[in-house]
Design a protein around this motif. Structure first.
Motif, short mmCIF file in Angstrom:
data_model
loop_
_atom_site.label_atom_id
_atom_site.label_comp_id
_atom_site.label_asym_id
_atom_site.label_seq_id
_atom_site.Cartn_x
_atom_site.Cartn_y
_atom_site.Cartn_z
N ARG A 10 55.15 36.84 38.81
CA ARG A 10 54.02 36.72 39.75
C ARG A 10 53.28 35.39 39.54
O ARG A 10 52.82 34.78 40.52
CB ARG A 10 53.05 37.89 39.58
CG ARG A 10 53.62 39.22 40.06
CD ARG A 10 52.54 40.29 40.09
NE ARG A 10 53.09 41.60 40.43
CZ ARG A 10 52.38 42.73 40.42
NH1 ARG A 10 51.08 42.71 40.09
NH2 ARG A 10 52.92 43.88 40.74
N HIS A 39 48.04 36.55 47.38
CA HIS A 39 48.77 37.09 46.23
C HIS A 39 47.90 38.05 45.43
O HIS A 39 48.31 39.16 45.09
CB HIS A 39 49.24 35.95 45.31
CG HIS A 39 50.34 35.12 45.88
ND1 HIS A 39 51.66 35.28 45.52
CD2 HIS A 39 50.32 34.13 46.79
CE1 HIS A 39 52.41 34.40 46.18
NE2 HIS A 39 51.61 33.68 46.97
N TRP A 43 48.20 42.04 44.27
CA TRP A 43 48.16 42.54 42.89
C TRP A 43 47.12 43.66 42.77
O TRP A 43 47.34 44.66 42.10
CB TRP A 43 47.76 41.45 41.89
CG TRP A 43 48.61 40.22 41.89
CD1 TRP A 43 49.84 40.04 42.46
CD2 TRP A 43 48.26 38.96 41.29
NE1 TRP A 43 50.28 38.77 42.24
CE2 TRP A 43 49.33 38.08 41.52
CE3 TRP A 43 47.16 38.50 40.57
CZ2 TRP A 43 49.33 36.76 41.05
CZ3 TRP A 43 47.16 37.21 40.10
CH2 TRP A 43 48.23 36.34 40.35
#
Lengths: 417, 417
Positions: A10, A39, A43
């Motif tokens: 990630r 992003h 998460w």
């Protein structure tokens, strides 16, 4: 795939949210920042959090606890220095998300609320200020910083407004300390201590205070060939004696880090005795008293060196920021989690400033450091191992579980169950 | 009016032959140079000399001695540094003219020829070379320097050609050493030694050799806050230890003058440990052996300092010029003249280079220093007293008279009378 390996993947993905050039360049309130938030939002939602962006452009992911429970804040910053690395800041946003995922998959529920915070600007690269996000939460931000401009003339107010949806209403962000359990920040060490101790994790004792001084020796120039050594008042020789003593004296204290990072002399010619030597002296310590004692020692020494050689000496403090201690209870809980996860307990001060510095005005803080390859940070080759990040996820999850078990997580103004 | 007062007046007049700005700026082969030559021509003719300009643009004033006699050369340079003073160089052209006037009015005649030389370029400011005049006389000049250009792209060849009447035929200038008695240069001290000794004049023992070295320490940068003192490889701290030792070691030798006049560090930021430190080390001594021993000591010390702290160390010699001894016989004659004129005898090395350095390839040399106020030179406030210049005229005249009396002034290939 371990959670550490997932973290590595990630972080590699979000590293592409960067201006062009080597490494990661992600300044606040930019298109790169906006891409990165996509992003981070993923998460956070994967960790079961409800996400919103606050008026300081902090992305907030909240896991609601039982009614009347306090909130534990966890986070770090999304931004990087120019041509920085993949870990500084952003890793401290990702790893707690993974820790919450892990607790969820382990079937753990927490008796308190958790918020994961992705602050916009800790590095202070774009604007001549930083830490607006945590300062807004702590109610310590100064409204006048909104008028500071970047090098293109864009004010911080304009940048935030354009980045968010409304003019920033920062004064609504201040939290009530009574509602907050504390603040935990995970960060790459940016130094070599953990690597030296062969340990993946470290518990931070506090954030060093910093002071900067401008130091100046004034002597007398002259021709390098015609002035006998005994008649010289050489400013660089005097500065050199003091700079060597700065290093030796700091080494002897064991609690002070002192650095002379730059120097300039005049007339600055190969065959002219230096008339002036100017240098900044930066001193950091977890103990404000040790820092002040050290600076006093150096001031006396500099004056002595100047007197011995007939020079003038000046030393002027230009900046000071006191040390911030980490909370003993939270740090003990964190230390227990590190050891319970099977890792040695290394405690160390943070020589660098973090979002936690500003958060300490709101609530107790604790910090977890992750080993940094070769101690190198703020560079494209900054690196943390997947295994070490996995260890950090374990420790954060363990910390949350310990806190849950401690029974002290309810708001004080609610009667205990 | 004393001859010293006349000297002061004439130097004040010729100081107006200068480019604009503070002090005197008189570069070679310029309109200012040409104007200055008019003054010097007057001085020379007043001293009874026959004047011409040679192919290196040296103004030569000759007093013809008896047939078969040798020639004593006396002189210095007409040029100055930018914003320089009124004495450096030009005083050494004027005072011997006044000494010859004095001898003439005293009714003295000399059993040898005398030439007073006003060299064009000793400072080497306009072109990246200097001393063409004396080198042409010594036959040591390098033809390739004529192709060197000033910052406007004018070559030295073009500048001399335009300044003179013909393309320079420098190879015809070389003198036969057998015809030359020696070379005497009078110069402002440019240092504080005579002032310290309360003496107007000094007899120079020799011209120091010079070497320059580039010194470099390479360590490891890092964050000023995060790297413990014990783990640092700080290039500036290492450089500082060496620079302090350079001063202490040179002071202990009593024969070496060593200077670090400039320094640069990288990354050169207040909060970054210096990775590299670079500085030039200039070493001068009247003893080439002492100079080389000193440099060897510093090289060993630098390597030791680097080893102790895990740094790399480099020291590279970039320039070397051996020392030149003044001739013992000529210097003794000069010393006798100084004492006979009623002044204390101070002997001292010259730390700076002079035309005499190049003339030493042709013939024995001697140098007379005149006291310099506060040791300051190459500045508008450079100053020599009229009384001290008067003392110098007396000493030069006495030197010529002693030489005349010594009977060794005839050409060796002539049988003595």
């Amino acid at each position: 795939m371990t959670l550490g390996e997932i973290a590595q993947t990630r972080l590699s993905e979000i590293a592409s949210c960067s201006a062009t050039g080597a490494g990661v360049t992600r300044l606040p309130f930019t298109p790169e920042h906006r891409l990165a938030l996509n992003h981070i939002r993923h998460w956070m939602t994967a960790a079961g959090l409800e996400v919103h962006m606050d008026a300081a452009a902090t992305l907030v992911g909240r896991l609601e606890g039982p009614v009347g429970s306090k909130t534990l804040l966890i986070g770090s910053h999304q931004d990087s220095v120019p041509n920085g690395g993949r870990y500084d800041g952003i890793m401290g946003v990702l790893l707690p998300c993974l820790a919450l995922e892990k607790l969820h998959s382990d079937g753990e529920t927490l008796p308190f609320s958790v918020e994961i915070l992705a602050f916009a600007d800790e590095e202070g690269v774009r604007f001549p200020t930083a830490l607006l996000g945590p300062r807004a939460l702590a109610g310590t931000y100064d409204n006048s910083v909104l008028d500071l401009a970047d090098q293109d003339g864009v004010t911080l107010r304009a940048a935030i407004t354009e980045f968010g949806e409304d003019p920033p209403q920062l004064d609504r962000l201040a939290r009530n300390p009574a509602d907050i359990l504390g603040y935990l920040e995970t960060h790459i060490e940016q130094g070599p201590v953990l690597e030296t101790h062969d340990a993946p994790l470290g518990v931070v004792t506090g954030i060093c205070g910093i002071e900067r001084n401008n130091v100046r020796f004034v002597g007398r120039t002259g021709h390098a060939g015609t002035v006998p050594m005994a008649d010289r008042r050489d400013a660089l020789v005097a500065a050199s004696r003091l700079i060597a003593s700065v290093a030796d004296t700091a080494k002897a204290t064991n609690t002070v880090r002192a650095t002379v990072g730059a120097i300039s002399v005049q007339p600055n010619a190969v065959n002219a005795i230096p008339e002036t030597a100017d240098f900044p002296l930066e001193v950091r310590s977890i103990s404000d008293e040790a820092r002040q004692d050290f600076t006093d020692q150096i001031r006396v020494l500099g004056a002595q060196i100047a007197r011995d050689s007939g020079l003038a000496f000046e030393m002027e403090q230009t900046y000071v920021q006191p040390a911030v201690a980490c909370d003993i209870d939270l740090s003990e809980t964190l230390a227990g989690a590190v050891q319970h996860a099977g890792f040695p307990l290394i405690t160390l001060p943070s020589g660098a400033t973090h979002d936690a510095s500003a958060m300490s005005d709101l609530c107790p803080i604790a910090m977890l450091f992750v080993r940094c390859k070769h101690g190198l940070s703020h560079r494209p080759d900054e690196h943390a191992n997947a295994a070490d990040m996995n260890a950090a996820v374990d420790a954060i999850a363990g910390f949350l579980a310990s806190l849950a078990a401690s029974g002290s997580t309810r708001n004080h103004h609610e009667p205990p169950l």
